[in-house]
Design a protein around this motif. Structure first.
Motif, PDB file in Angstrom:
ATOM      1  N   GLN A  91      39.409  90.384  44.158  1.00 53.53           N
ATOM      2  CA  GLN A  91      37.996  90.490  43.803  1.00 53.53           C
ATOM      3  C   GLN A  91      37.588  91.949  43.582  1.00 53.53           C
ATOM      4  OE1 GLN A  91      36.402  88.573  47.259  1.00 53.53           O
ATOM      5  NE2 GLN A  91      36.504  86.511  46.386  1.00 53.53           N
ATOM      6  N   LEU A  92      38.051  92.818  44.462  1.00 51.75           N
ATOM      7  CA  LEU A  92      37.711  94.235  44.343  1.00 51.75           C
ATOM      8  C   LEU A  92      38.301  94.834  43.069  1.00 51.75           C
ATOM      9  CD1 LEU A  92      38.261  95.368  48.056  1.00 51.75           C
ATOM     10  CD2 LEU A  92      36.090  94.881  46.914  1.00 51.75           C
ATOM     11  N   ALA A  93      39.532  94.434  42.728  1.00 54.66           N
ATOM     12  CA  ALA A  93      40.170  94.952  41.518  1.00 54.66           C
ATOM     13  C   ALA A  93      39.420  94.505  40.277  1.00 54.66           C
ATOM     14  CB  ALA A  93      41.630  94.499  41.464  1.00 54.66           C
ATOM     15  N   ARG A  94      39.015  93.238  40.241  1.00 49.14           N
ATOM     16  CA  ARG A  94      38.269  92.753  39.078  1.00 49.14           C
ATOM     17  C   ARG A  94      36.936  93.486  38.962  1.00 49.14           C
ATOM     18  NH1 ARG A  94      39.936  87.534  40.848  1.00 49.14           N
ATOM     19  NH2 ARG A  94      37.807  87.051  41.481  1.00 49.14           N
ATOM     20  N   ALA A  95      36.297  93.750  40.092  1.00 46.37           N
ATOM     21  CA  ALA A  95      35.025  94.479  40.052  1.00 46.37           C
ATOM     22  C   ALA A  95      35.242  95.902  39.529  1.00 46.37           C
ATOM     23  CB  ALA A  95      34.398  94.510  41.446  1.00 46.37           C
ATOM     24  N   ALA A  96      36.338  96.537  39.924  1.00 44.83           N
ATOM     25  CA  ALA A  96      36.612  97.891  39.452  1.00 44.83           C
ATOM     26  C   ALA A  96      36.884  97.912  37.958  1.00 44.83           C
ATOM     27  CB  ALA A  96      37.802  98.479  40.229  1.00 44.83           C
ATOM     28  N   GLU A  97      37.500  96.853  37.441  1.00 40.05           N
ATOM     29  CA  GLU A  97      37.790  96.801  36.019  1.00 40.05           C
ATOM     30  C   GLU A  97      36.520  96.662  35.192  1.00 40.05           C
ATOM     31  OE1 GLU A  97      40.514  94.189  32.879  1.00 40.05           O
ATOM     32  OE2 GLU A  97      39.629  93.238  34.649  1.00 40.05           O
ATOM     33  N   CYS A  98      35.605  95.811  35.644  1.00 42.54           N
ATOM     34  CA  CYS A  98      34.419  95.552  34.839  1.00 42.54           C
ATOM     35  C   CYS A  98      33.313  96.557  35.091  1.00 42.54           C
ATOM     36  CB  CYS A  98      33.895  94.131  35.118  1.00 42.54           C
ATOM     37  SG  CYS A  98      33.212  93.900  36.790  1.00 42.54           S
ATOM     38  N   GLY A  99      33.488  97.440  36.108  1.00 42.98           N
ATOM     39  CA  GLY A  99      32.481  98.458  36.367  1.00 42.98           C
ATOM     40  C   GLY A  99      31.360  97.972  37.237  1.00 42.98           C
ATOM     41  N   ASP A 100      31.468  96.761  37.751  1.00 40.58           N
ATOM     42  CA  ASP A 100      30.435  96.231  38.636  1.00 40.58           C
ATOM     43  C   ASP A 100      30.438  97.017  39.942  1.00 40.58           C
ATOM     44  OD1 ASP A 100      28.643  94.774  40.044  1.00 40.58           O
ATOM     45  OD2 ASP A 100      29.791  92.892  40.032  1.00 40.58           O
ATOM     46  N   SER A 101      29.275  97.372  40.478  1.00 42.74           N
ATOM     47  CA  SER A 101      29.181  98.144  41.723  1.00 42.74           C
ATOM     48  C   SER A 101      29.350  97.290  42.945  1.00 42.74           C
ATOM     49  CB  SER A 101      27.829  98.884  41.815  1.00 42.74           C
ATOM     50  OG  SER A 101      26.764  97.941  41.770  1.00 42.74           O
ATOM     51  N   GLY A 102      29.309  95.987  42.814  1.00 46.71           N
ATOM     52  CA  GLY A 102      29.480  95.136  43.983  1.00 46.71           C
ATOM     53  C   GLY A 102      30.914  94.878  44.298  1.00 46.71           C
ATOM     54  N   SER A 103      31.144  94.096  45.352  1.00 45.84           N
ATOM     55  CA  SER A 103      32.505  93.812  45.791  1.00 45.84           C
ATOM     56  C   SER A 103      33.108  92.643  45.056  1.00 45.84           C
ATOM     57  CB  SER A 103      32.495  93.514  47.295  1.00 45.84           C
ATOM     58  OG  SER A 103      31.790  92.319  47.547  1.00 45.84           O
ATOM     59  N   GLY A 104      32.285  91.893  44.342  1.00 45.39           N
ATOM     60  CA  GLY A 104      32.791  90.737  43.644  1.00 45.39           C
ATOM     61  C   GLY A 104      32.897  89.526  44.510  1.00 45.39           C
ATOM     62  N   ALA A 105      32.461  89.629  45.767  1.00 41.22           N
ATOM     63  CA  ALA A 105      32.560  88.494  46.687  1.00 41.22           C
ATOM     64  C   ALA A 105      31.494  87.483  46.397  1.00 41.22           C
ATOM     65  CB  ALA A 105      32.444  88.994  48.118  1.00 41.22           C
TER      66      ALA A 105
END
Length: 500
Positions: free
Chosen positions: A486-500
């Motif tokens: 989840q964290l990796a996907r968030a880092a890829e899309c530039g989202d500031s959240g954790s993706g949880a």
């Protein structure tokens, strides 16, 4: 001489008299000292007599006398026939308050050695039990009862002399036990006199730099590679040259030897950190031959090769050929526990005569009971049995982590790290910011380290996460890998959240 000041006013507030307060004497001493340092009691001014001040403050005269005597012993005041006067001092507090400084300009920073600016800070601190932290063994599986018995025996049977300084190079019993163990387990050629006990591998590396290099000389380091080796070379004012690592380990070319001949070469040949590559036999022999030809020394850091999970153990480079120009380093931080702070350095026979005297001045000997207990732990067979249990545990944990990554890490990745040790390296495409992922993971009590932080000259391929599994239970792997995904996907899309 100035008249006695009104000390009752200078003390700013009455002395505290409640039960939890410091003693009256200590309070009075501290306030008088502060008044002198900040200039409220001017140099040369005379303090009131002890009787007068005691009456003014409603305290015992003995209290005032004792405070004055303490100040005189420290040099703040000078008793004479006319009473007690304040000594002439250069007050650091008064100086900073009176010096004019441009508005909004902060005070000058303390001066430090220039080399400190080049020493990279390590990753943000994480607790030892944080999941996926590299380099931490299975602390809950350590045989604490057996170790306590070894310590008890060492303390009970040792003479009072062991409370003093010991042999600077280490306890003879431990050096002999290490030499025997290394000959059997790692193929190291050495006698006990060649073994030097250090406070972990980091001190051993620093000793190599201090003993064998001069400021400005060249040191080779693996890239990406162990940051502690870089710090040791920087602290020794060495010129560092990064040598790339591939699937066969350190890849030094003929051009490297010609353009940047090294004084020291640092390598982790049995399990490269962090890639996990094994230095091939062809490269090992070539490295030894070229080091001899150029007058270089090889630092072989054998930090966790006791834990090989498939096939036969890979022997140390030090024992490949007689009189190899190799300084062999090992540590008990992985095989025992990190806070033990015991490591060792095996010196080449050719160096003994020239470095013995300097080492006796640089080292002082210590942890003597722990060293004796470690010798007993090895010779009694407890160490070997513990290693056997841990090999099985870490083999199972690595297999489980590989399976969890394959199933649940839903981003493109490759798994490196070999089949040895306590960590795996997961390489990610450059579009995934590994440092951002690692920083975000720490907020969730996960402590992987960004692969790019190990490289002196990062390439796009130096992007990923180094995952330690030594101190993380198998049942946690699946949920933890899902969180990382989840964290990796968030880092890829530039989202500031954790993706949880």
């Amino acid at each position: 001489m100035p008249n006695p000041p009104d000390l009752a006013a200078l003390l700013e507030s009455p002395l505290a008299r409640d039960r939890d307060a410091d003693s009256m004497q200590r309070q009075l001493h501290e306030r008088l000292k502060r008044a002198i340092l900040d200039g409220r009691l001017a140099p040369g001014s005379r303090l009131p007599g002890s009787r007068a001040l005691a009456e003014a403050l409603s305290i015992s005269r003995n209290t005032v006398t004792a405070a004055y005597e303490h100040l005189a012993a420290e040099g703040y005041v000078q008793p004479d026939r006319q009473g007690t006067r304040v000594t002439e001092l250069s007050s650091p507090v008064a100086t900073t308050t009176t010096t004019k400084r441009p508005r909004n300009k902060p005070p000058d920073s303390p001066t430090t050695a220039h080399r400190l600016a080049s020493i990279q800070p390590r990753a943000a601190f994480s607790e030892p039990d944080a999941t996926f932290r590299p380099g931490v063994p299975a602390l809950s599986h350590f045989p604490a009862t057996a170790w306590r018995r070894a310590l008890d025996r060492a303390i009970r049977t040792a003479s009072p002399a062991t409370l003093g300084y010991g042999d600077p190079l280490g306890e003879p019993q431990l050096r002999a036990a290490i030499a025997r163990h290394l000959a059997i387990a790692r193929g190291v050629r050495c006698e006990p006199r060649q073994v030097v006990i250090a406070e972990g591998a980091q001190e051993a590396i620093s000793l190599c730099v201090r003993l064998l290099s001069n400021p400005g000389e060249t040191g080779w380091i693996e890239d990406p590679g162990y940051r502690g080796a870089k710090s040791a070379m920087r602290a020794g004012d060495m010129h560092m040259v990064p040598i790339r690592v591939d699937a066969e380990g350190l890849n030094a070319s003929a051009e490297d030897w010609q353009k940047h001949p090294p004084r020291l070469v640092y390598t982790t040949p049995s399990h490269q950190y962090p890639s996990g590559a094994v230095l091939s036999i062809a490269r090992r022999l070539a490295l030894i031959a070229e080091a001899r030809r150029h007058g270089a020394w090889i630092i072989e850091d054998d930090y966790d090769s006791e834990f090989r999970h498939t096939g036969e153990p890979i022997g140390a480079m030090q024992g490949l050929v007689p009189d190899a120009p190799v300084l062999y380093i090992g540590t008990f931080s992985k095989t025992m526990f990190p806070s033990l702070r015991l490591g060792f350095l095996v010196l080449p026979e050719a160096l003994l005569a020239s470095v013995r005297a300097p080492l006796e001045e640089m080292l002082r000997g210590g942890h003597r009971h722990e060293q004796l207990a470690m010798a007993d732990f090895i010779e009694s067979g407890q160490f070997g049995r513990h290693l056997g249990r841990m090999r099985r545990l870490y083999r199972d944990r690595q297999q489980a982590l590989r399976l969890a990554l394959t199933r649940h890490l839903k981003v493109p990745h490759e798994i490196d790290g070999g089949y040895c040790g306590l960590h795996l390296t997961v390489r990610l495409p450059p579009r995934f910011d590994d440092r951002r992922i690692a920083a975000e993971a720490l907020r969730h009590q996960l402590a992987p380290v960004a692969l790019s932080s190990f490289a002196l000259q990062p390439l796009p391929s130096d992007n990923g996460l180094v995952l330690g599994y030594g101190n993380t239970s198998v049942e946690l792997f699946e949920p933890l890998v899902k969180r990382l995904s989840q964290l990796a996907r968030a880092a890829e899309c530039g989202d500031s959240g954790s993706g949880a």
